[in-house]
Write an enzyme that holds these catalytic residues in place. Structure first.
Site, PDB file in Angstrom:
ATOM      1  N   ASP A  64       0.822  -1.209   0.000  1.00  0.00           N
ATOM      2  CA  ASP A  64       0.000   0.000   0.000  1.00  0.00           C
ATOM      3  C   ASP A  64       0.857   1.260   0.000  1.00  0.00           C
ATOM      4  O   ASP A  64       0.331   2.376  -0.105  1.00  0.00           O
ATOM      5  CB  ASP A  64      -1.002   0.007   1.151  1.00  0.00           C
ATOM      6  CG  ASP A  64      -0.363  -0.108   2.526  1.00  0.00           C
ATOM      7  OD1 ASP A  64       0.888  -0.127   2.617  1.00  0.00           O
ATOM      8  OD2 ASP A  64      -1.110  -0.187   3.521  1.00  0.00           O
ATOM      9  N   GLU A 135      -2.265  -5.514   8.404  1.00  0.00           N
ATOM     10  CA  GLU A 135      -1.552  -4.860   9.501  1.00  0.00           C
ATOM     11  C   GLU A 135      -2.392  -4.935  10.766  1.00  0.00           C
ATOM     12  O   GLU A 135      -3.590  -4.653  10.741  1.00  0.00           O
ATOM     13  CB  GLU A 135      -1.297  -3.383   9.170  1.00  0.00           C
ATOM     14  CG  GLU A 135      -0.257  -3.148   8.104  1.00  0.00           C
ATOM     15  CD  GLU A 135       0.040  -1.656   7.931  1.00  0.00           C
ATOM     16  OE1 GLU A 135      -0.311  -0.866   8.835  1.00  0.00           O
ATOM     17  OE2 GLU A 135       0.610  -1.280   6.897  1.00  0.00           O
ATOM     18  N   GLU A 202       8.082  -4.770  11.508  1.00  0.00           N
ATOM     19  CA  GLU A 202       8.554  -3.474  11.019  1.00  0.00           C
ATOM     20  C   GLU A 202       8.998  -2.566  12.150  1.00  0.00           C
ATOM     21  O   GLU A 202       8.283  -2.373  13.146  1.00  0.00           O
ATOM     22  CB  GLU A 202       7.469  -2.756  10.202  1.00  0.00           C
ATOM     23  CG  GLU A 202       7.935  -1.394   9.711  1.00  0.00           C
ATOM     24  CD  GLU A 202       7.062  -0.777   8.645  1.00  0.00           C
ATOM     25  OE1 GLU A 202       7.412   0.335   8.179  1.00  0.00           O
ATOM     26  OE2 GLU A 202       6.047  -1.371   8.278  1.00  0.00           O
TER      27      GLU A 202
END
Length: 314
Positions: A64, A135, A202
């Site tokens: 994205d 996510e 991340e």
């Protein structure tokens, strides 16, 4: 009794790809410490997909991040599902060997399990991807399980969550305290339990990422999470040096495409302006003198004359 599978056209290849990635990069077990890490690279269109397919990338991710690097939005939260599907189709047309995964855009899986399944099915059927990435932490485990139970492969994503950057007070490193690190660990375990075949870590400390990897049975994919993960992912524009925005600490530019683009555009514009492009014989098409004379006679314009420009020599 097994749950029904929602897609089957490339099921065998997808299953093999997921199994290969698990075996390829899962370094959390002693006998796999020397396994080759998984390579993941984003792609947003046919040319970038072809590059990933041709040059040995294991997983292609339609990230994205295209919201910023392709569409000029200020953040990923502006990207719609329809926009993501458009790019997924282009990437799918250029993808052969790599497993093709795509981000589920902001808002497409928040309302509940039914909306999550509906959006994910669109991404497989209309976007032609093979797996989706979500996510979130343990709070989305139920949605992940809803997808995996009907045969939709899911890559999870914990740590820094760009889709929630406002709530997280920006793009900050996560998990720097024992409590926050434990929360990320338990989220990863919950998502593994829900059926995720891989988990992106991340912007978390390297030691935390290595520990989480050691606790999981599925491979981890790091981005700003150090070398202790089962694999790594970077954004295409960061790798190629074309992104003009902020450069994160974890980014390494492996190419300088931006400089080549600048050189090419400037050289083209200069050649057009000074008349050296296109060259009449080398880059143009000829017409028999007799035919052009006939045309001029037909048009009553026999006085018209044209001489190709002469090349400038130094």
């Amino acid at each position: 009794m097994h749950a029904p599978m929602l897609f089957s056209a490339s099921r065998t290849r997808v299953t093999a790809s997921i199994s290969r990635c698990k075996n390829l990069g899962q370094r959390n077990q002693p006998h796999r410490l020397n396994a080759s890490p998984i390579t993941v690279l984003t792609a947003y269109d046919y040319p970038t997909a072809r590059a990933a397919s041709t040059h040995g990338i294991d997983i292609t991710l339609v990230g994205d991040s295209l919201a910023q690097v392709c569409l000029g939005y200020s953040s990923t939260t502006s990207l719609t599902l329809d926009e993501m599907l458009h790019h997924c189709r282009a990437v799918a047309r250029g993808t052969s060997a790599p497993l093709l995964v795509a981000d589920m855009p902001f808002g497409s899986f928040y309302a509940g399990k039914e909306d999550t399944v509906r959006a994910a099915v669109r991404m497989l059927q209309e976007g032609n991807v093979e797996a989706v990435k979500l996510e979130g932490g343990s709070e989305i485990a139920g949605r992940v399980q809803a997808l995996t139970s009907i045969g939709i492969p899911v890559m999870a994503h914990v740590g820094l969550l760009p889709q929630r950057h406002t709530a997280l007070s920006g793009y900050r490193v996560q998990g720097r305290t024992a409590q926050s690190g434990r929360s990320i660990l338990h989220s990863a375990l919950a998502l593994e339990e829900a059926g995720a075949f891989s988990i992106v870590l991340e912007a978390i400390p390297s030691s935390l990422a290595a520990y989480i990897t050691s606790r999981l049975k599925v491979p981890t994919i790091g981005i700003g999470a150090g070398p202790g993960c089962s694999g790594q992912v970077l954004v295409w524009d960061d790798v190629m040096g074309t992104w003009a925005g902020h450069k994160a600490k974890f980014v390494r530019r492996f190419g300088d495409v931006k400089s080549e683009v600048e050189r090419g555009v400037k050289a083209y514009a200069s050649a057009v302006r000074d008349g050296s492009f296109p060259q009449h014989e080398k880059e143009g098409y000829g017409m028999d003198d007799g035919e052009i004379e006939k045309l001029l006679e037909m048009e009553g314009d026999r006085e018209w004359m044209w001489s190709p420009p002469k090349l400038m020599t130094n």
